[in-house]
Design a protein around this motif. Structure first.
Motif, PDB file in Angstrom:
ATOM      1  N   ASN A  74       0.809  -1.220   0.000  1.00 10.54           N
ATOM      2  CA  ASN A  74       0.000   0.000   0.000  1.00 10.54           C
ATOM      3  C   ASN A  74       0.843   1.272   0.000  1.00 10.54           C
ATOM      4  OD1 ASN A  74       0.982  -0.384   2.542  1.00 10.54           O
ATOM      5  ND2 ASN A  74      -0.932   0.063   3.592  1.00 10.54           N
ATOM      6  N   GLU A  75       2.098   1.195  -0.427  1.00  9.50           N
ATOM      7  CA  GLU A  75       2.979   2.363  -0.487  1.00  9.50           C
ATOM      8  C   GLU A  75       3.461   2.589  -1.913  1.00  9.50           C
ATOM      9  OE1 GLU A  75       5.225   2.445   3.816  1.00  9.50           O
ATOM     10  OE2 GLU A  75       6.124   1.264   2.219  1.00  9.50           O
ATOM     11  N   PRO A  87       0.261   6.965  -0.348  1.00  8.80           N
ATOM     12  CA  PRO A  87      -0.234   7.946  -1.320  1.00  8.80           C
ATOM     13  C   PRO A  87      -1.521   8.624  -0.855  1.00  8.80           C
ATOM     14  CG  PRO A  87      -0.890   5.773  -1.993  1.00  8.80           C
ATOM     15  CD  PRO A  87      -0.056   5.615  -0.742  1.00  8.80           C
ATOM     16  N   ASP A  88      -1.808   9.779  -1.446  1.00 10.33           N
ATOM     17  CA  ASP A  88      -3.087  10.444  -1.259  1.00 10.33           C
ATOM     18  C   ASP A  88      -4.101   9.678  -2.099  1.00 10.33           C
ATOM     19  OD1 ASP A  88      -5.158  12.209  -0.809  1.00 10.33           O
ATOM     20  OD2 ASP A  88      -4.490  13.603  -2.358  1.00 10.33           O
ATOM     21  N   ASN A 125      -7.425  -4.504  -6.336  1.00  6.22           N
ATOM     22  CA  ASN A 125      -8.542  -4.414  -5.379  1.00  6.22           C
ATOM     23  C   ASN A 125      -8.052  -4.498  -3.939  1.00  6.22           C
ATOM     24  OD1 ASN A 125     -10.535  -4.091  -7.281  1.00  6.22           O
ATOM     25  ND2 ASN A 125     -10.899  -6.288  -7.496  1.00  6.22           N
ATOM     26  N   GLN A 126      -7.097  -5.375  -3.662  1.00  7.73           N
ATOM     27  CA  GLN A 126      -6.566  -5.519  -2.305  1.00  7.73           C
ATOM     28  C   GLN A 126      -5.844  -4.235  -1.874  1.00  7.73           C
ATOM     29  OE1 GLN A 126      -3.704  -8.629  -1.904  1.00  7.73           O
ATOM     30  NE2 GLN A 126      -3.193  -8.066   0.196  1.00  7.73           N
ATOM     31  N   ILE A 127      -5.031  -3.678  -2.754  1.00  8.19           N
ATOM     32  CA  ILE A 127      -4.311  -2.435  -2.443  1.00  8.19           C
ATOM     33  C   ILE A 127      -5.304  -1.311  -2.189  1.00  8.19           C
ATOM     34  CG2 ILE A 127      -2.775  -0.679  -3.400  1.00  8.19           C
ATOM     35  CD1 ILE A 127      -1.355  -3.006  -4.877  1.00  8.19           C
ATOM     36  N   GLY A 132      -7.952   2.265   2.169  1.00  7.13           N
ATOM     37  CA  GLY A 132      -9.171   2.873   2.702  1.00  7.13           C
ATOM     38  C   GLY A 132     -10.203   3.184   1.643  1.00  7.13           C
ATOM     39  N   GLY A 133     -10.016   2.746   0.430  1.00  5.51           N
ATOM     40  CA  GLY A 133     -10.993   2.969  -0.627  1.00  5.51           C
ATOM     41  C   GLY A 133     -12.119   1.971  -0.530  1.00  5.51           C
ATOM     42  N   LYS A 134     -13.264   2.326  -1.113  1.00  5.60           N
ATOM     43  CA  LYS A 134     -14.425   1.447  -1.098  1.00  5.60           C
ATOM     44  C   LYS A 134     -14.538   0.746  -2.435  1.00  5.60           C
ATOM     45  CE  LYS A 134     -16.939   4.131   2.226  1.00  5.60           C
ATOM     46  NZ  LYS A 134     -16.969   5.550   2.343  1.00  5.60           N
TER      47      LYS A 134
END
Length: 163
Positions: A74-75, A87-88, A125-127, A132-134
């Motif tokens: 996730n980075e 990331p933003d 999808n996992q990332i 925090g995305g839906k």
């Protein structure tokens, strides 16, 4: 001149002089001499200095490894901070690449600098959920070039290139 020295240009069964290495890799001869002072082994100390191709190739690969950064899933690697950062999520985009890869790009959450990373399309999808995305992923975050992959969740194909 290239800032990256491609070790594949070096033949391992050949001996090179400083000048031959500089011409092959496109670097200044002083750069090669600096590598020798930094630990690149030479065959003997007499002039012209000869360097075995296998030693040079090993040295270049080791040198490249010292600059590479390992990112968590996730980075992204931030070019301004020069290290992996979160990331933003609003600026994050996944660009479909050939062979099941995705170019993950966006802005650093801390310094707003450009950041990127290449990931497998299966992991998108996992990332996205770890950040925090839906689900499903918003269409503005997915950019498909040409055709859609088989596991693509949306039915529409996007082309981001301007015509």
């Amino acid at each position: 001149m290239s800032s990256r020295n491609n070790p594949n240009r070096i033949k391992i069964h050949r001996s090179y002089t400083v000048i031959e290495i500089s011409e092959t890799l496109g670097v200044h001869p002083k750069t090669v001499r600096n590598w020798i002072h930094a630990g690149l082994s030479v065959i003997d100390e007499t002039r012209p200095l000869l360097i075995q191709g296998a030693d040079l190739k090993r040295h270049l690969k080791q040198k490249r490894k010292t600059y590479m950064q390992q990112c968590e899933p996730n980075e992204l690697y931030c070019f301004k901070c020069k290290q992996p950062k979160a990331p933003d999520i609003k600026s994050l985009q996944f660009v479909a690449m050939p062979a099941g890869m995705a170019h993950m790009k966006g802005r650093c959450d801390e310094c707003r600098g450009k950041a990127n990373k290449y990931v497998s399309w299966r992991d998108v999808n996992q990332i996205w959920t770890e950040l925090g995305g839906k689900l499903p992923i918003a269409e503005k975050h997915l950019i498909l070039r040409g055709q859609k992959p088989l596991n693509y969740p949306l039915a529409k194909v996007f082309d981001d290139e301007k015509k």
